[in-house]
Design a protein around this motif. Structure first.
Motif, short mmCIF file in Angstrom:
data_model
loop_
_atom_site.label_atom_id
_atom_site.label_comp_id
_atom_site.label_asym_id
_atom_site.label_seq_id
_atom_site.Cartn_x
_atom_site.Cartn_y
_atom_site.Cartn_z
N HIS A 178 0.85 -1.20 0.00
CA HIS A 178 0.00 0.00 0.00
C HIS A 178 0.89 1.25 0.00
CE1 HIS A 178 -3.79 -2.10 0.54
NE2 HIS A 178 -3.22 -2.83 1.49
N SER A 179 0.48 2.25 -0.78
CA SER A 179 1.28 3.46 -0.91
C SER A 179 0.40 4.65 -1.19
CB SER A 179 2.30 3.29 -2.04
OG SER A 179 1.63 3.08 -3.29
N VAL A 220 5.61 4.24 -0.11
CA VAL A 220 5.07 3.06 0.54
C VAL A 220 4.64 3.36 1.97
CG1 VAL A 220 7.37 2.27 1.24
CG2 VAL A 220 5.51 0.63 1.07
N ARG A 221 3.51 2.78 2.39
CA ARG A 221 2.99 2.96 3.74
C ARG A 221 3.02 1.66 4.54
NH1 ARG A 221 4.12 7.99 4.23
NH2 ARG A 221 3.05 9.35 2.74
N GLU A 222 2.71 0.55 3.86
CA GLU A 222 2.74 -0.72 4.56
C GLU A 222 2.83 -1.86 3.55
OE1 GLU A 222 -0.78 -1.66 6.73
OE2 GLU A 222 -2.14 -1.19 5.07
N VAL A 223 3.38 -2.97 4.02
CA VAL A 223 3.41 -4.21 3.26
C VAL A 223 2.50 -5.19 3.98
CG1 VAL A 223 4.84 -6.11 2.45
CG2 VAL A 223 5.74 -3.78 2.40
N THR A 251 -0.49 -10.26 8.31
CA THR A 251 0.50 -9.38 8.94
C THR A 251 0.64 -8.07 8.16
OG1 THR A 251 1.76 -11.29 9.75
CG2 THR A 251 2.90 -9.17 9.69
N SER A 252 0.63 -6.95 8.88
CA SER A 252 0.83 -5.64 8.27
C SER A 252 2.14 -5.06 8.79
CB SER A 252 -0.34 -4.71 8.61
OG SER A 252 -0.10 -3.41 8.11
N ILE A 253 3.00 -4.66 7.88
CA ILE A 253 4.31 -4.14 8.25
C ILE A 253 4.40 -2.68 7.80
CG2 ILE A 253 6.80 -4.46 8.13
CD1 ILE A 253 6.20 -7.32 7.09
N PRO A 254 4.25 -1.72 8.72
CA PRO A 254 4.40 -0.30 8.33
C PRO A 254 5.85 -0.03 7.92
CG PRO A 254 3.29 -0.53 10.45
CD PRO A 254 3.88 -1.87 10.13
N CYS A 255 6.04 0.77 6.87
CA CYS A 255 7.39 1.10 6.43
C CYS A 255 7.34 2.33 5.55
CB CYS A 255 8.05 -0.07 5.69
SG CYS A 255 7.19 -0.55 4.18
#
Length: 306
Positions: free
Chosen positions: A205-206, A211-214, A220-224
């Motif tokens: 997601h971006s 990019v905001r999260e994978v 599982t959601s990984i903010p980045c």
């Protein structure tokens, strides 16, 4: 662009840093050169290139514009805006035909076509590639320093990449996007230091390329704020293989220190000859190959006329 001249000392196939650097050296050496380039470089997705002394932060298009402007001072260099489709012949008598039907003859050939990306089946990656997702931390790590990063890679390369990327940020998460290919010992070593997930990626997601999260298939959601990933690459042209150049197991053209391939009269430079895909290294390779080409041409002419 159509060239009036049809016979050249060197035809350079590929107009990136390697090919342009070679054209500059050969132009200054008074060699008749044609550079064939389709104008679709791999790094066109990026807004700025880094790590090239005096050109840090320049856009790929501006880099090429300045290079061509400087090379245009040397009248023996011509540019052909086209794609090389076929090559036949042997040392001293090569024939190159382009997609538009232009036919050129050349004593020598330099391949500098680089590598091209195969699309990766990761939803959302295309939207962030070149904006906040990159392949080389030496090129783009500074801009993502201290940010939370996701590294998409698998296998033993993870063990190498983990300490390298830690120089830019210690907020890193590894995603293998499926089976990780690690031994139990390697997996344990990584998991002691960084989060490691092997669930496939559902979506990146971006917002406007950032990019905001994978999000993984297991939920599982990984903010980045940044991603570094391993690309799937192929050579930018099949012509080196077609003319008989030996390739490495990794798919690179095998060359010596001066860009000589296994085929007499054929040289190669740039990303297609190395795992180090950086503009400044490609340019250095092109310069070295051009010097070797010039020496070879001069020596052959000297012996023939003597």
């Amino acid at each position: 662009m159509t060239v009036n001249k049809k016979n050249f000392d060197v035809v350079i196939i590929g107009g990136g840093p390697g090919g342009l650097s070679a054209a500059l050296v050969l132009g200054r050496a008074r060699k008749h050169v044609a550079v064939i380039d389709e104008g679709r470089p791999r790094n066109a997705v990026t807004h700025a290139g880094h790590g090239f002394l005096t050109r840090d932060g320049i856009s790929p298009s501006e880099f090429r514009r300045i290079a061509k402007e400087e090379i245009s001072v040397y009248p023996s260099v011509s540019f052909v805006d086209d794609t090389a489709e076929s090559i036949t012949g042997s040392d001293g008598h090569f024939q190159i035909t382009t997609s538009q039907g232009i036919q050129l003859e050349s004593k020598k050939v330099l391949f500098a076509v680089g590598m091209k990306d195969r699309p990766l089946p990761i939803p959302g990656l295309a939207e962030v590639y070149g904006r906040s997702a990159f392949v080389c931390p030496y090129c783009d790590g500074w801009e993502l320093r201290d940010e939370p990063l996701v590294i998409i890679n698998s296998g033993p390369e993870l063990i190498h990449f983990a300490p390298v990327i830690s120089g830019w940020s210690d907020r890193i998460t590894f995603c293998t996007n499926g089976p990780d290919g690690l031994t139990d010992s390697e997996r344990e070593t990584l998991q002691r230091r960084v989060p490691l997930y092997d669930s496939p990626i559902r979506h990146i997601h971006s917002d406007d390329g950032i990019v905001r999260e994978v999000v993984l298939e297991d939920g599982t959601s990984i903010p980045c704020r940044g991603i570094f990933f391993k690309p799937d690459l192929v050579m930018g042209s099949d012509l080196p293989h077609a003319i008989g150049c030996q390739l490495s197991e990794e798919g690179h053209v095998k060359v010596d220190a001066f860009g000589k391939t296994s085929v007499p009269g054929i040289f190669s430079a740039g990303d297609m000859t190395s795992r180090m895909h950086q503009k400044i290294i490609a340019a250095a390779n092109g310069s070295a190959a051009a010097a070797a080409l010039n020496n070879e041409l001069n020596t052959e002419a000297w012996l023939k006329n003597g």
